[in-house]
Design a protein around this motif. Sequence first.
Motif, short mmCIF file in Angstrom:
data_model
loop_
_atom_site.label_atom_id
_atom_site.label_comp_id
_atom_site.label_asym_id
_atom_site.label_seq_id
_atom_site.Cartn_x
_atom_site.Cartn_y
_atom_site.Cartn_z
N GLY C 276 -25.06 32.92 11.87
CA GLY C 276 -24.19 31.76 11.90
C GLY C 276 -25.02 30.53 11.61
O GLY C 276 -26.13 30.61 11.08
N GLY C 277 -24.44 29.40 11.94
CA GLY C 277 -25.16 28.14 11.82
C GLY C 277 -24.45 27.17 12.74
O GLY C 277 -23.22 27.10 12.69
N GLY C 278 -25.18 26.49 13.60
CA GLY C 278 -24.52 25.63 14.59
C GLY C 278 -25.11 24.24 14.68
O GLY C 278 -25.50 23.80 15.76
N PRO C 279 -25.19 23.49 13.54
CA PRO C 279 -25.75 22.14 13.58
C PRO C 279 -25.13 21.30 14.68
O PRO C 279 -23.96 21.49 15.01
N VAL C 280 -25.91 20.37 15.20
CA VAL C 280 -25.38 19.44 16.19
C VAL C 280 -25.32 18.04 15.58
O VAL C 280 -26.19 17.65 14.79
N ALA C 281 -24.28 17.31 15.96
CA ALA C 281 -24.11 15.92 15.52
C ALA C 281 -23.93 15.07 16.77
O ALA C 281 -23.29 15.51 17.72
N VAL C 282 -24.51 13.88 16.76
CA VAL C 282 -24.46 13.04 17.97
C VAL C 282 -24.16 11.59 17.64
O VAL C 282 -24.42 11.13 16.53
N GLY C 283 -23.63 10.90 18.63
CA GLY C 283 -23.45 9.46 18.53
C GLY C 283 -24.75 8.75 18.83
O GLY C 283 -25.74 9.38 19.23
N GLU C 284 -24.71 7.43 18.66
CA GLU C 284 -25.91 6.58 18.79
C GLU C 284 -26.81 6.94 19.99
O GLU C 284 -28.01 7.08 19.86
N ARG C 285 -26.15 7.09 21.16
CA ARG C 285 -26.93 7.23 22.40
C ARG C 285 -27.82 8.46 22.44
O ARG C 285 -28.82 8.50 23.14
N LEU C 286 -27.41 9.50 21.72
CA LEU C 286 -28.14 10.76 21.83
C LEU C 286 -29.08 11.02 20.66
O LEU C 286 -29.78 12.04 20.64
N VAL C 287 -29.11 10.13 19.70
CA VAL C 287 -29.96 10.34 18.52
C VAL C 287 -31.42 10.68 18.87
O VAL C 287 -32.01 11.58 18.29
N PRO C 288 -32.02 9.97 19.86
CA PRO C 288 -33.44 10.26 20.13
C PRO C 288 -33.70 11.69 20.61
O PRO C 288 -34.83 12.15 20.56
N TYR C 289 -32.65 12.38 21.09
CA TYR C 289 -32.87 13.68 21.72
C TYR C 289 -32.61 14.86 20.79
O TYR C 289 -32.75 16.01 21.18
N LEU C 290 -32.19 14.59 19.57
CA LEU C 290 -31.84 15.68 18.64
C LEU C 290 -32.97 16.70 18.51
O LEU C 290 -34.15 16.33 18.52
N PRO C 291 -32.61 18.00 18.39
CA PRO C 291 -33.66 19.01 18.21
C PRO C 291 -34.36 18.86 16.86
O PRO C 291 -33.76 18.40 15.89
N ILE C 292 -35.62 19.21 16.83
CA ILE C 292 -36.41 19.11 15.60
C ILE C 292 -36.57 20.50 14.99
O ILE C 292 -36.36 21.49 15.70
N PRO C 293 -36.95 20.59 13.72
CA PRO C 293 -37.20 19.49 12.78
C PRO C 293 -35.92 19.03 12.07
O PRO C 293 -34.94 19.73 12.03
N MET C 294 -36.00 17.82 11.52
CA MET C 294 -34.94 17.29 10.66
C MET C 294 -35.61 16.74 9.41
O MET C 294 -36.81 16.57 9.38
N VAL C 295 -34.78 16.44 8.41
CA VAL C 295 -35.35 15.89 7.18
C VAL C 295 -34.97 14.42 7.07
O VAL C 295 -33.83 14.04 7.33
#
Lengths: 471, 129, 482
Positions: C276-295
């Motif tokens: 599968g694939g389960g990307p996460v999307a977040v609002g402003e407040r949670l941006v610093p906590y996103l799982p890595i890596p990102m591009v």
Amino acid sequence: MPFIPHTEKDIKDMLSTIGVAKIEDLFDEIPANLRIKELPAIPEGLTEMELARLMRERAEQDLSALCFIGAGAYEHHIPAAVWEVTSRGEFLTAYTPYQAEASQGTLQLLYEYQTMMASLMALDVSNASLYDGASALAEAILMAVRANRQTKSQRILIPQTVHPHYRHVVKTIVGQQGIEIVEVPFDPKTGTTTLAILQKMAGEAAAFVIPQPNFFGALEDVDALTDWAHQQKALVIGVVNPLAMSLLKAPGEWGQTGADIACGEGQPLGVPLASGGPYYGFLCCKKDIVRQLPGRIVGRTVDTDGKQGFVLTLQAREQHIRRAKATSNICTNQGLLVTASTIYMSLMGPKGLKRIAEACYHAAHELREKVKTIPGVEVAFTGPSFHEMVLRLPKPVDAVLDELAKYRIQGGLSLQKTYPQIENGLLVCATETKTSQDINEYVEKLKLALNHASHASHNEKKTVTIKAEGV
Amino acid sequence: MSSVPKALKYSKTHEWVRQDDDMVTIGITDHAQTMLGDLVYVELPEIENSFELGQECAVVESVKAAADIYCPISGEIVEINELLLDNPQLINEDPYGKGWLVRIRPFDNDMSQLLSPEEYSKVVASEAH
Amino acid sequence: MLIFEQSQKNRSATVQYPRAISQKMDIPKALLRQDEPLLPEVSELEVVRHYTRLSRKNFSIDTQFYPLGSCTMKYNPRGVHRLAFLEGFLNHHPLSLDSQSQGFMSCTYELQEILKAVTGMKGVSLTPMAGAQGEFAGVAMIRAYHQARGDVARDEIIVPDAAHGTNPASAVQCGYKVKEIPTGADGNINMEALRAAVGPQTAGIMLTNPSTLGVFEQKIKEMSEIVHKAGGLLYYDGANLNAILGKVRPGDMGFDVMHINLHKTFATPHGGGGPGGGPVAVGERLVPYLPIPMVTKQGGTYRWLTEEDCPDTIGRLSAFMGNGGIILRALMYARLLGKQGMHRVAEFATLNANYILAKLRTAGFTPAYPTRRASHEFIITLKQEAKELHITALDVAKRLLDYGFHAPTMYFPLLVPECLLIEPTETESKQVLDRFVDAMVQILQEAKDNPDLLRSAPHTLPVKRLDEVKAARELDLVYRAC
């Protein structure tokens, strides 16, 4: 309309059956102030031909001539039949086999996979796979904490010779549940975990993780480590390369009583590199802790006529029944990759698999002997290794890798950030795909790169811009 | 209609309790085993563990469901029915006999929380609607 | 027959073997394997034939209509599958230098941007490898957010009783307690219960909208205010995103974090249970906590963001960067659809669902929420039929297999008795839907005339009903050679 088959007449007829005038009316329960009209940031649709051209251009940018990176993802020959058969729509586009009677193909294949993987690990049972090797290790640790009845300890010992990304994933996943992760340093001479180091970490632990081969490609003294861990009442988790287990002693055979759990990355068995996924994680264990095994499991049974058939079993442990009390939140296995792997293992058989492992060993050995002749290049660790090794270069590794990239050679993985104690450490891998000419080419170009890299400015750190775009 | 023996006491969560001298024996009712269907696995507590009234002390699993067993009386586990580990179907076949789950030494003899057979029968009847 | 039963000692597919090398190895004997693993010894033809034959025992989207509610079994475009096999993608090592990965990274970046646009969120990470891992990541971010503020007393996640089982399981994996709240008779969450449930202990709530009952939660804005006011965050389970793609965005509804199931909404193949694939999307407040890596993109160049760039990240979830091949496929699908195509997904998924619902209702089936508009899926309950005809939802599901249709989701959500959850998706034609309805009508007639036909179904598949009790009691999980 891409992938939408409706004709104008269909739409008209359907709306009239429903009793509304237009499609828009079907959204009348959604508050109007929440509705959006446009998605301006998304480009216009492409035809398949246009998409193909665009993707070919992008794919070509990433083509390399020779890849000597391993570090948990390995280039192997994959027989054409593997993905020809795996790509059949009946495997590719089926869903989780909840309707057993309509999924006997996938279910029997998974049963065959479980048999092959359990046997390769010399353990009793296998699940039908997890996401990848790193998350499988995290699940194995959670499982060990649940299954260990000899101690209430929540301490997990994990050697630094385990892949750094695996250790990171373990912290992310297991760290949420108050489990204590203790890292075990390695012997700087052998690059392995030794009893001498472990003596300092004695005491009860829920589990001890043993990598084989370890991240450096070095072989751990698995028998001694297993027995030591069992003395601490810890369950032993082997995190292993499954291909190597056709040649090396399998976890179930380690020490006096064998490892309790084996897990790892299934990618070497017929799964392409593909930028890191999808791969699959495997997880096997001894019979007495099968109830703690997370993920899908297939069992053999009979139908109402007494005919053999296969079903998902032990489902009451899973999230869709047990909800908050499930062994894990997982509801996926990597079915498609397991399909490829099962076909791969069937094609290779026990002898073929062993032949590949031996060829990997010999290719890496040849590489090792040849790079040693380059002035200033050293093999970092003594002792036997499988198809990977750490070199110490006389120049900053990142600069050397950039030089090699000019020849379209991927020269290995820099260890500067993950193991700064190994000065100018480079992890390099050669599998059965590398011929003597390839290895000679690598050695030649490495020499040139080392020369050129001396002109490059050392340790040129790219400045990190803080406000990055697109996050 | 499922059987509700007169000699036992019951909990709302479908456990039965039988007083044997200073011990009590605990199992799940006929109604509970019928609702769960064929049982395939039983997880029992360790001997000498103590449980409070209402605490989860065992799990029974069928193919489609798993049910927690809530301890109907506070006490210490003195015996478990090991036969169930290999033969969970005993609960289906004989819920009040060979299908017993655990024996407990109660901390006190307070059975006031438990239901009489008549009261429990009403609970079962109300669930049928 | 199992592949092992076709094995003949010393038969092999040697054309696949590397050349033998007779040199010695320096590995001590104690570290070597002594016995052979139980792998079959068969020819290449035998392997191809065996697994081709096995494949034919499966139902699949490519061969059958698959109205499996909550799973969004839409067509998986073949062109996309083929292009993901381009050599530059297929042989690309995940730890290649950024300079040698610009092609793949450009695709990753583009998908991040597209997902931001369709969800109305501020940041996206593609690494979670399945919906459940996305949920885990999302709840872990909620936890990280509260902890960073020193708001550590919040130990509870609220979950509606109709939620997917993964929701409570994920919350528990992140160390939270779960509080269930009930659904009203109209399919909406009981607002009084929600008000009573929130408090200083509330870390967040996990919601699916449209819900698993196939209806849109109309008071979502009010709910988001209640939860936010209590200091909690809102998690959106993206399992039903197909219903609203291009129509409403979770970000606009007030959600703080969500996952997207690429294998549902973005048509990546299910592969018999994964990947599968389960990307996460977040609002402003949670941006610093996103799982890595990102591009990220700087100038014209793409670069991986790691822990050095994102010190507050919840961390890594996979050895590399998640299911790269699935990310590629999802991006390609999105590019084929384009902006207009996105709107059409929700429109035609909803049209198809409401069409089947209307026809089944006319034919005498009972919708679970008769006053509500269906979203992209809906529930019928066979409670009445169970009582009068003594047949179950399971019997109807199994009989559908005989008619060549995959069964709908059964017995989920748990709160609707004898239910079938039906989701046709937008890629099915009216004619297929008509045939499905015809089959349902015929099965209902059979239930009246000859109910045993249903109870003993299926009759036309490779096996009849299987003994799951035996499978669980007498565990036979691996083949043992005699």
